[in-house]
Scaffold this motif. Structure first.
Motif, PDB file in Angstrom:
ATOM      1  N   ILE B  45       0.915  -1.293   0.116  1.00  0.00           N
ATOM      2  CA  ILE B  45      -0.044  -0.040  -0.014  1.00  0.00           C
ATOM      3  C   ILE B  45       0.829   1.321  -0.006  1.00  0.00           C
ATOM      4  O   ILE B  45       0.280   2.358   0.358  1.00  0.00           O
ATOM      5  N   ASP B  46       2.168   0.895  -0.257  1.00  0.00           N
ATOM      6  CA  ASP B  46       3.049   2.050  -0.274  1.00  0.00           C
ATOM      7  C   ASP B  46       2.779   3.283  -1.092  1.00  0.00           C
ATOM      8  O   ASP B  46       3.107   4.388  -0.966  1.00  0.00           O
ATOM      9  N   SER B  54       2.737  12.656   1.657  1.00  0.00           N
ATOM     10  CA  SER B  54       3.256  13.788   1.313  1.00  0.00           C
ATOM     11  C   SER B  54       2.499  15.023   1.178  1.00  0.00           C
ATOM     12  O   SER B  54       1.315  15.145   0.666  1.00  0.00           O
ATOM     13  N   PRO B  55       2.954  15.990   1.699  1.00  0.00           N
ATOM     14  CA  PRO B  55       2.223  17.356   1.741  1.00  0.00           C
ATOM     15  C   PRO B  55       2.147  17.918   0.159  1.00  0.00           C
ATOM     16  O   PRO B  55       1.039  18.330  -0.118  1.00  0.00           O
ATOM     17  N   LEU B  56       3.294  17.290  -0.713  1.00  0.00           N
ATOM     18  CA  LEU B  56       3.122  18.081  -1.940  1.00  0.00           C
ATOM     19  C   LEU B  56       1.861  17.407  -2.691  1.00  0.00           C
ATOM     20  O   LEU B  56       1.097  18.010  -3.375  1.00  0.00           O
ATOM     21  N   TYR B  57       2.004  16.045  -2.472  1.00  0.00           N
ATOM     22  CA  TYR B  57       0.825  15.261  -3.381  1.00  0.00           C
ATOM     23  C   TYR B  57      -0.696  15.479  -2.622  1.00  0.00           C
ATOM     24  O   TYR B  57      -1.686  15.707  -3.453  1.00  0.00           O
ATOM     25  N   ARG B  58      -0.532  15.534  -1.271  1.00  0.00           N
ATOM     26  CA  ARG B  58      -1.801  16.142  -0.690  1.00  0.00           C
ATOM     27  C   ARG B  58      -2.382  17.522  -1.147  1.00  0.00           C
ATOM     28  O   ARG B  58      -3.496  17.568  -1.467  1.00  0.00           O
ATOM     29  N   GLY B  59      -1.175  18.286  -1.141  1.00  0.00           N
ATOM     30  CA  GLY B  59      -1.658  19.811  -2.029  1.00  0.00           C
ATOM     31  C   GLY B  59      -2.424  19.609  -3.181  1.00  0.00           C
ATOM     32  O   GLY B  59      -3.120  20.443  -3.672  1.00  0.00           O
ATOM     33  N   VAL B  60      -1.621  18.785  -3.912  1.00  0.00           N
ATOM     34  CA  VAL B  60      -2.077  18.547  -5.479  1.00  0.00           C
ATOM     35  C   VAL B  60      -3.631  18.169  -5.518  1.00  0.00           C
ATOM     36  O   VAL B  60      -4.449  18.619  -5.988  1.00  0.00           O
ATOM     37  N   ILE B  61      -3.962  17.045  -4.638  1.00  0.00           N
ATOM     38  CA  ILE B  61      -5.139  16.883  -4.593  1.00  0.00           C
ATOM     39  C   ILE B  61      -6.251  17.772  -3.847  1.00  0.00           C
ATOM     40  O   ILE B  61      -7.372  18.025  -4.622  1.00  0.00           O
TER      41      ILE B  61
END
Lengths: 274, 282
Positions: B45-46, B54-61
């Motif tokens: 589930i990595d 990741s703050p970056l990917y969460r930000g993207v979403i």
């Protein structure tokens, strides 16, 4: 509302509508203007007048992806109509188990994001060892998947609008089933078939989200070619190419509209017709 | 069903093989360890853990959802007056005006977005206007930015809002408005108390449809945005075609797919009007 003597609100509404039309059409008109720009930058108002960007749009560099898109869209439309029309016929006229499942399968590509369908198909082709299909054939498969729902829906709409007694009458007068299909059913639903084919063509011709992943460097539709070119900046050539890729479906629909009221399938409340 | 079988079997086999199976495979690829482009047999589930931690990917979403929400809002705000006018006008240009407002559907989203680049870039129309009017001293930077993406997408998706709201207005009995007016309600009151509530399902359908399409749109964020304004769609493209990390790309794809389905499920709960608007090509 006009009959209510409420002219004031109606005039205000017209002003708002004019503004919305300006918003909707302004960018397209501005793109058209830039395509005749005299300088090499995408400036507005245009500096001078020149046809050189249109000359470039018609050069081999752009004709190649444009021709590719046209071939792809034409084949997509034909295949979608060829398998979509019989499917619509079965869905409307026949009863069978698992029908709801089939209907879900058909609208699936319309409901799921096209981009996800694209990456799924890309990976699936690679896993099956069919990575070589990426390019024209991979694109054709993907475009038929995402265009099929339009064909099925338009044909289903026209089949539902047709009184079933027509076919029964022909059959009771002695016409064999294939004659009924050819002489009665098809002429009545041909509007739906043409509309579905046209929508499938336009949908394929304008697609970005799926083509992005299934195009290969030598085999890419014009939308993907434009996106790739954008990395080098915005030249007015792109405005000319964009206008060209807008004019082609527009002319196609306008020509077809003269024979078949395609527009009805778009906005005449298909929900109520069914 | 022997008579209907071949009609159904061929298209269904095609859709199962070329749509359902690849989509199902995408789910499994998102939970497998991948070596570059090739998934291995070990479940993990990595991919999801990495994206969601990741703050970056969460930000993207998060940015994708903010964009989708405001696109939906802008679409219905602009589409409502237009749809109302198109349904109620008695102008002899009615048919032509309807065609004109739906014609942008025939243009690729790239064509529709390019115009916004011409308007918003540093030498663009808006800056020329502001400089000419003396409102600014030097050109402003409108691109790349999230608001530019929102405006561009709202412009591209406007016809969907118009279609949804037009079908709601068409389905409504116009006698109800006349009754309210003849009983003494002002036009404004008639609109707020009669017309708007009756057409609210169409508004909701248009909002959610625009929202759902916007979160999966690639071209507009790619053209009007930049590295600081990535959305889920541009991120997926990076994973798949630039970084060649298909595991992360698949996981992000599954998140996008789940988001779109969740939105459409909400639309279904709100009255099932959403499917009507999708009769048009995207």
């Amino acid at each position: 509302m006009r009959s209510g003597g409420a002219d004031g609100p109606w005039i205000a509404l017209r002003a708002v509508v004019a503004a919305v039309f300006a918003f909707a059409l302004g960018p397209i008109l501005i793109t058209a203007a830039v395509s005749f720009n005299g300088s090499a930058r995408s400036v507005f108002p245009p500096e001078g007048f020149s046809l050189r960007w249109w000359g470039e749009a018609f050069s081999a560099r752009w004709w190649e992806p444009m021709g590719f898109s046209l071939r792809l869209a034409a084949l997509t439309a034909l295949v979608s109509a060829a398998i979509g029309a019989p499917l619509a016929f079965a869905l409307v006229r026949r009863r069978f188990r698992g029908k709801a499942l089939v209907e879900a399968l058909v609208v699936g590509p319309l409901v799921l994001p096209t981009l996800v369908t694209g990456i799924a198909l890309l990976q699936f082709l690679h896993v099956l060892g069919l990575g070589a299909l990426v390019g024209f054939w991979g694109l054709l498969i993907g475009h038929v998947v995402i265009s099929l729902p339009f064909c099925v829906r338009t044909v289903a709409v026209s089949l539902r609008a047709m009184p079933p007694q027509l076919e029964a009458a022909a059959a009771s007068l002695g016409a064999p089933p294939h004659v009924v299909l050819r002489r009665v059913t098809f002429p009545v639903i041909s509007g739906g078939v043409f509309a579905g084919t046209a929508f499938a063509f336009v949908h394929s011709f304008t697609d970005v989200n799926l083509s992005l992943f299934l195009a290969s460097p030598g085999e890419r539709p014009v939308t993907v070619a434009i996106l790739a070119f954008l990395e080098f900046g915005f030249a007015p050539t792109l405005a000319a190419v964009s206008m060209l890729s807008l004019v082609i479906p527009l002319v196609l629909i306008a020509l077809l509209e003269r024979f078949v009221p395609i527009g009805d399938f778009l906005y005449a409340d298909p929900g109520r017709r069914r | 069903m022997p008579r209907g079988l071949p009609l159904v079997a061929l298209p269904c086999a095609f859709l199962l093989l070329c749509f359902a199976a690849p989509t199902a495979y995408l789910f499994s690829a998102s939970v497998l360890i991948a070596e570059g482009m090739i998934p291995q047999d070990q479940p993990t589930i990595d991919n999801f853990r990495l994206i969601l931690s990741s703050p970056l990917y969460r930000g993207v979403i998060l940015r994708t959802f903010v964009v989708g929400f405001f696109v939906g809002l802008l679409v219905v705000l602009l589409a409502y007056p237009l749809a109302y006018f198109l349904v109620r006008t008695r102008s002899r240009w009615k048919g032509a005006l309807i065609a004109l407002s739906l014609a942008p559907l025939l243009a690729s989203v790239i064509v529709r977005t390019y115009g916004w680049y011409v308007i918003l870039n540093q030498d663009g129309a808006l800056n020329s206007l502001l400089l000419w009017a003396g409102l600014v001293e030097r050109p402003l930077r409108f691109l790349p930015s999230t608001p530019a993406i929102i405006v561009g997408l709202a412009h591209a998706l406007l016809p969907y809002g118009v279609l949804s709201i037009m079908s709601a207005l068409n389905a409504m009995d116009p006698a109800l408005e006349r009754a309210a007016l003849s009983l003494g309600a002002s036009p404004a009151r008639t609109f707020w108390r009669v017309t708007l509530p009756l057409t609210l399902p169409g508004v909701a359908a248009g909002f959610i449809l625009a929202f759902a399409i916007a979160i999966g749109a690639y071209a507009t964020p790619a053209i009007l945005g930049g590295p600081a304004t990535e959305t889920m769609a541009t991120m997926i493209r990076n994973f798949m075609l630039v970084l060649l990390d298909w595991g992360l790309g698949s996981a992000m794809g599954v998140i996008l797919l789940a988001s779109a389905l969740a939105l459409l499920a909400v639309a279904g709960l709100l009255g099932g009007g959403a499917r009507r608007g999708t009769a048009a090509p995207a």
